[in-house]
Design an enzyme around this catalytic site. Sequence first.
Site, PDB file in Angstrom:
ATOM      1  CB  THR A   1     -55.429  47.774  44.025  1.00 55.33           C
ATOM      2  OG1 THR A   1     -54.867  46.528  43.622  1.00 55.33           O
ATOM      3  CG2 THR A   1     -54.867  48.871  43.140  1.00 55.33           C
TER       4      THR A   1
ATOM      5  CB  THR B   1     -72.920  53.760  48.693  1.00 52.16           C
ATOM      6  OG1 THR B   1     -73.515  55.029  48.437  1.00 52.16           O
ATOM      7  CG2 THR B   1     -73.936  52.854  49.369  1.00 52.16           C
TER       8      THR B   1
ATOM      9  CB  CYS C   1     -51.243  41.814  39.006  1.00 52.92           C
ATOM     10  SG  CYS C   1     -52.525  41.744  40.273  1.00 52.92           S
TER      11      CYS C   1
END
Length: 405
Positions: free
Chosen positions: A75, A243, A329
Amino acid sequence: MQFPIYMDNHATTPVDPRVLEAMLPYFSGKFGNAASRSHAYGWTAEEAVSKARETIAKLIGASNPKEIVFTSGATESDNLALKGVAEFYKEKGNHIITTVVEHKAILDTCKRLEKQGYEVTYLNVDKDGLVDPDDVAKAITDRTLLVSVMLANNEVGSVQPIAEIGKITRARGVLLHSDAVQGIGKVPFDVEKMNVDLASVTAHKIYGPKGVGCLYVRRSKPRVRLTAQMDGGGHEFGMRSGTLNVPGIVGFAKAAEILIQEGEAESHKLFGLRERLRLRLMKELDELRVNGSMKSRLPGNLNVSFSFVEGEALMMAIKDVAVSSGSACTSASLEPSYVLHAMGVGDDLAHSSIRFGIGRFNTEEEIDYVADLVIGKVKKLREMSPLYEMFKEGIDLSSVQWAAH
């Protein structure tokens, strides 16, 4: 057998034990930040990430490992591809082309871009869920920046003609993005051979961990530029700050390595299991419709509409099997599938559809159990259906004048 039998591998896949084993050291002893350049912990993490880029690049045919930009999943990759290209090249044009059967990560991103003044063309598909490359060619204008077409559909498994579309976009100087999530490692996909300029991939659909994916971004001929959608540190060649999820990336790469070595043989196995289930259902039950192309299809996908049976009722009746009536979804919605609608499937059949997603760990024994269970439950539900009884008596239901009460 373990119950419920998991047969929803298009929604997600279990982590392969070999993937988990590869990841574990990076949670404890090798926990460094890949961006730390001043000590061995950071160097170890950075080396693991570099090796992962090489492996994932090899899986999709990328020539340069630096073309792999790690993200949190598909996504985010889809959002970065569409919004990033639209923003960077806004002086050049404002037009994007996609299809009506894309994942919501593409469709909702396109809607957002439309609110910002971009124009989007949504191409229709045929009865098998396939887009016509000629329609892509006709839709391209001198303001078109990007064409986005998925590799394989998450509901009906239809595999789009990406190579043919790639020839068109390359000749017209338009970028091509593909949400390749469902097809990676299952059907042929090569970004160089197919002229794909951007591609979204995620680990959890290929027996890797959730929360990690990548966007392939071509670096030459043409060099694709993006405007980052997340700022802070300039990680990932300035395209995606944050990160890095080193354990996830190591697991992603291990999952990719397994597919490089075993993907072709696994696809043959999945095809065999899918056909075993399909043929049993078609032999024992009438009035079935297999949704999607049988010629160009994911090997482990079987999407079937059972006429005269309501899909939710059938799913309740087969609780021993974890399946879906559409995409994960949109599974909370009671609306019929927009993908099936786009293929011309009516509400009645769309409501009665079940998606079987067969995966690496399914067995012939499980397939036979599921076939027996579904056949028995469908027959029982139809026994309670007055419409099915009328159909069997030869009554044309479309000619019946229903009275309102």
